[in-house]
Design an enzyme around this catalytic site. Sequence first.
Site, PDB file in Angstrom:
ATOM      1  CG  ASN A   1      -7.360  -0.821   7.925  1.00  0.00           C
ATOM      2  OD1 ASN A   1      -6.244  -0.329   7.866  1.00  0.00           O
ATOM      3  ND2 ASN A   1      -8.019  -1.226   6.862  1.00  0.00           N
TER       4      ASN A   1
ATOM      5  CG  HIS B   1      -5.630   1.747  11.314  1.00  0.00           C
ATOM      6  ND1 HIS B   1      -5.229   0.757  12.179  1.00  0.00           N
ATOM      7  CD2 HIS B   1      -4.515   2.116  10.628  1.00  0.00           C
ATOM      8  CE1 HIS B   1      -3.931   0.540  12.011  1.00  0.00           C
ATOM      9  NE2 HIS B   1      -3.477   1.337  11.086  1.00  0.00           N
TER      10      HIS B   1
ATOM     11  NE  ARG C   1      -3.190  -4.901   2.899  1.00  0.00           N
ATOM     12  CZ  ARG C   1      -2.196  -4.615   2.100  1.00  0.00           C
ATOM     13  NH1 ARG C   1      -2.113  -5.165   0.913  1.00  0.00           N
ATOM     14  NH2 ARG C   1      -1.230  -3.776   2.469  1.00  0.00           N
TER      15      ARG C   1
ATOM     16  CG  HIS D   1      -0.378   5.983  11.623  1.00  0.00           C
ATOM     17  ND1 HIS D   1      -1.635   6.135  11.090  1.00  0.00           N
ATOM     18  CD2 HIS D   1      -0.102   4.652  11.546  1.00  0.00           C
ATOM     19  CE1 HIS D   1      -2.086   4.952  10.693  1.00  0.00           C
ATOM     20  NE2 HIS D   1      -1.170   4.042  10.950  1.00  0.00           N
TER      21      HIS D   1
ATOM     22  CG  HIS E   1      -7.048   6.611   9.617  1.00  0.00           C
ATOM     23  ND1 HIS E   1      -7.325   5.806   8.549  1.00  0.00           N
ATOM     24  CD2 HIS E   1      -5.750   6.374   9.928  1.00  0.00           C
ATOM     25  CE1 HIS E   1      -6.246   5.106   8.213  1.00  0.00           C
ATOM     26  NE2 HIS E   1      -5.279   5.432   9.045  1.00  0.00           N
TER      27      HIS E   1
ATOM     28  CE  LYS F   1      -4.226  -1.393   2.331  1.00  0.00           C
ATOM     29  NZ  LYS F   1      -5.092  -1.128   3.500  1.00  0.00           N
TER      30      LYS F   1
ATOM     31  CD  GLU G   1       0.166   0.436  12.790  1.00  0.00           C
ATOM     32  OE1 GLU G   1      -0.592  -0.540  12.765  1.00  0.00           O
ATOM     33  OE2 GLU G   1      -0.054   1.500  12.176  1.00  0.00           O
TER      34      GLU G   1
HETATM   35  P1  NAD Z   1       7.543   8.642  10.028  1.00  0.00           P
HETATM   36  O1  NAD Z   1       8.000   8.122   8.738  1.00  0.00           O
HETATM   37  O2  NAD Z   1       7.100  10.062  10.109  1.00  0.00           O
HETATM   38  O3  NAD Z   1       8.668   8.362  11.120  1.00  0.00           O
HETATM   39  C1  NAD Z   1       8.479   8.843  12.422  1.00  0.00           C
HETATM   40  C2  NAD Z   1       9.654   9.722  12.838  1.00  0.00           C
HETATM   41  O4  NAD Z   1      10.773   8.877  13.101  1.00  0.00           O
HETATM   42  C3  NAD Z   1      10.124  10.706  11.760  1.00  0.00           C
HETATM   43  O5  NAD Z   1      10.426  11.923  12.380  1.00  0.00           O
HETATM   44  C4  NAD Z   1      11.407  10.076  11.213  1.00  0.00           C
HETATM   45  O6  NAD Z   1      12.313  11.038  10.762  1.00  0.00           O
HETATM   46  C5  NAD Z   1      11.919   9.362  12.424  1.00  0.00           C
HETATM   47  N1  NAD Z   1      12.752   8.200  12.178  1.00  0.00           N
HETATM   48  C6  NAD Z   1      12.511   7.154  11.344  1.00  0.00           C
HETATM   49  N2  NAD Z   1      13.457   6.239  11.470  1.00  0.00           N
HETATM   50  C7  NAD Z   1      14.336   6.691  12.392  1.00  0.00           C
HETATM   51  C8  NAD Z   1      15.514   6.179  12.984  1.00  0.00           C
HETATM   52  N3  NAD Z   1      15.977   4.964  12.676  1.00  0.00           N
HETATM   53  N4  NAD Z   1      16.152   6.943  13.898  1.00  0.00           N
HETATM   54  C9  NAD Z   1      15.673   8.158  14.263  1.00  0.00           C
HETATM   55  N5  NAD Z   1      14.559   8.687  13.765  1.00  0.00           N
HETATM   56  C10 NAD Z   1      13.891   7.959  12.839  1.00  0.00           C
HETATM   57  O7  NAD Z   1       6.299   7.800  10.589  1.00  0.00           O
HETATM   58  P2  NAD Z   1       6.116   6.264  10.880  1.00  0.00           P
HETATM   59  O8  NAD Z   1       5.545   6.211  12.250  1.00  0.00           O
HETATM   60  O9  NAD Z   1       7.291   5.454  10.557  1.00  0.00           O
HETATM   61  O10 NAD Z   1       4.988   5.878   9.806  1.00  0.00           O
HETATM   62  C11 NAD Z   1       3.726   6.470   9.834  1.00  0.00           C
HETATM   63  C12 NAD Z   1       3.130   6.452   8.445  1.00  0.00           C
HETATM   64  O11 NAD Z   1       3.021   5.109   7.985  1.00  0.00           O
HETATM   65  C13 NAD Z   1       1.737   7.035   8.379  1.00  0.00           C
HETATM   66  O12 NAD Z   1       1.655   7.953   7.325  1.00  0.00           O
HETATM   67  C14 NAD Z   1       0.856   5.830   8.104  1.00  0.00           C
HETATM   68  O13 NAD Z   1      -0.309   6.166   7.372  1.00  0.00           O
HETATM   69  C15 NAD Z   1       1.760   4.950   7.340  1.00  0.00           C
HETATM   70  N6  NAD Z   1       1.404   3.531   7.367  1.00  0.00           N
HETATM   71  C16 NAD Z   1       1.330   2.891   6.175  1.00  0.00           C
HETATM   72  C17 NAD Z   1       1.020   1.559   6.137  1.00  0.00           C
HETATM   73  C18 NAD Z   1       0.985   0.831   4.819  1.00  0.00           C
HETATM   74  O14 NAD Z   1       0.544  -0.332   4.781  1.00  0.00           O
HETATM   75  N7  NAD Z   1       1.462   1.427   3.757  1.00  0.00           N
HETATM   76  C19 NAD Z   1       0.783   0.847   7.329  1.00  0.00           C
HETATM   77  C20 NAD Z   1       0.878   1.526   8.532  1.00  0.00           C
HETATM   78  C21 NAD Z   1       1.197   2.881   8.540  1.00  0.00           C
END
Ligand code: NAD
Length: 369
Positions: A246, A249, A242, A267, A253, A144, A186
């Site tokens: 969620n 969520h 699938r 998130h 959301h 996704k 998650e």
């Molecule tokens: P993000 O990518 O914003 O990361 C969170 C923070 O952590 C950011 O500030 C980033 O710079 C920092 N960061 C990342 N890796 C790091 C590391 N190793 N060391 C230090 N800092 C680090 O957010 P997230 O929580 O990773 O992801 C949230 C997003 O994922 C949302 O937009 C959500 O909708 C999406 N999501 C997508 C799916 C999918 O199936 N595609 C599933 C769940 C969530």
Amino acid sequence: MLETVHVALPGREYNILIGPGLLAQAGEHVAPFLRRPRVVVISDDTVAALHLESLQIGLANAGITMQALSLPPGEATKSWSQLIRCVDWLLDQKVERNDVVIALGGGVIGDLVGFAAAILRRGVRFIQVPTSLLAQVDSSVGGKTGINASQGKNLVGAFHQPSLVLADTAVLGTLTVRDFLAGYGEVVKYGLLGDAGFFEWLETQGPALASGDMAARIEAVRRSVQMKADIVMRDETEQGERALLNLGHTFGHALEAATGYSDRLMHGEGVAIGCALAFELSARLGLCPQEDPSRVRQHLKQMGMKTDLREIDGDLPDAQTLLALMGQDKKVVGGELRFILARGIGDAFVTGDVPKEAVITLLEEALKS
Ligand code: NAD
């Protein structure tokens, strides 16, 4: 210490490699996918400052050169304007149909860059190098991809499976506690939706995992990813099962929209609060044992996570407005809201049969308490 989970989607199969030190070994794992020894990498500023050099060295070890673009960190980057920036940059780099784009970062970068790869020249391959716990256990797997619209979250996107996922568990060590715990939301979700044994394991191992126990981290990522892979293999485009992923969520959301996708609520924090609300609603509707919601909340609290609406900084809109925000959820079918509820810990199901009044009452009480 290297674990592999295989996603066996016919014609689009790929491996998820899990373990410490994968950035340093990136070259040997990426090389088989390349027609020429060159990749483009998109990351965010925080991750790039910490880990881009390790990736560059890992690629260079196999003679692969890289060009990189770094974007501002945070949910606001999953936007039309940053998508245009990515696509323009990729075109400027003369990325061809046979090249590979690498997404180095959390879920924001993975979703955005995956979508850019999906639409660039009608689709180029991409490799996920997830660096947040959330991205390692969830967003980097399953294909996704997308961005947010002003009308709601993840409303524009495409299914585009990665060619490879490299989950280097050592990079989790640089996450802030808050970012780590958001990802843990998650992880807990997987136990709650389909594996009571995993939830029990987390109740005992969660604290070790949070304080850096590498074996526990690898095991948590492996079990989460295996569950997600199994579900995606049975229902890639979310025609049914699938949707269980969620859990939490629909509420989450709406809360993210209500807080403007800002750092008031991450998130994964929204998902954790949403899971607590989904279990509360399930218990009130007589669907799950009355003690389950408090067990869920107790574990989240034990881990130092938010479980209540009052723990979100600033004012929230009223219950009716939150319900209206839920109406923008992608799970709405024929105007009917669909919820993921539970018959118990480890046993979630999808239903459209939830009285609106029950949701309003739940939210009103949650906003007051
Ligand atoms: P993000 O990518 O914003 O990361 C969170 C923070 O952590 C950011 O500030 C980033 O710079 C920092 N960061 C990342 N890796 C790091 C590391 N190793 N060391 C230090 N800092 C680090 O957010 P997230 O929580 O990773 O992801 C949230 C997003 O994922 C949302 O937009 C959500 O909708 C999406 N999501 C997508 C799916 C999918 O199936 N595609 C599933 C769940 C969530």
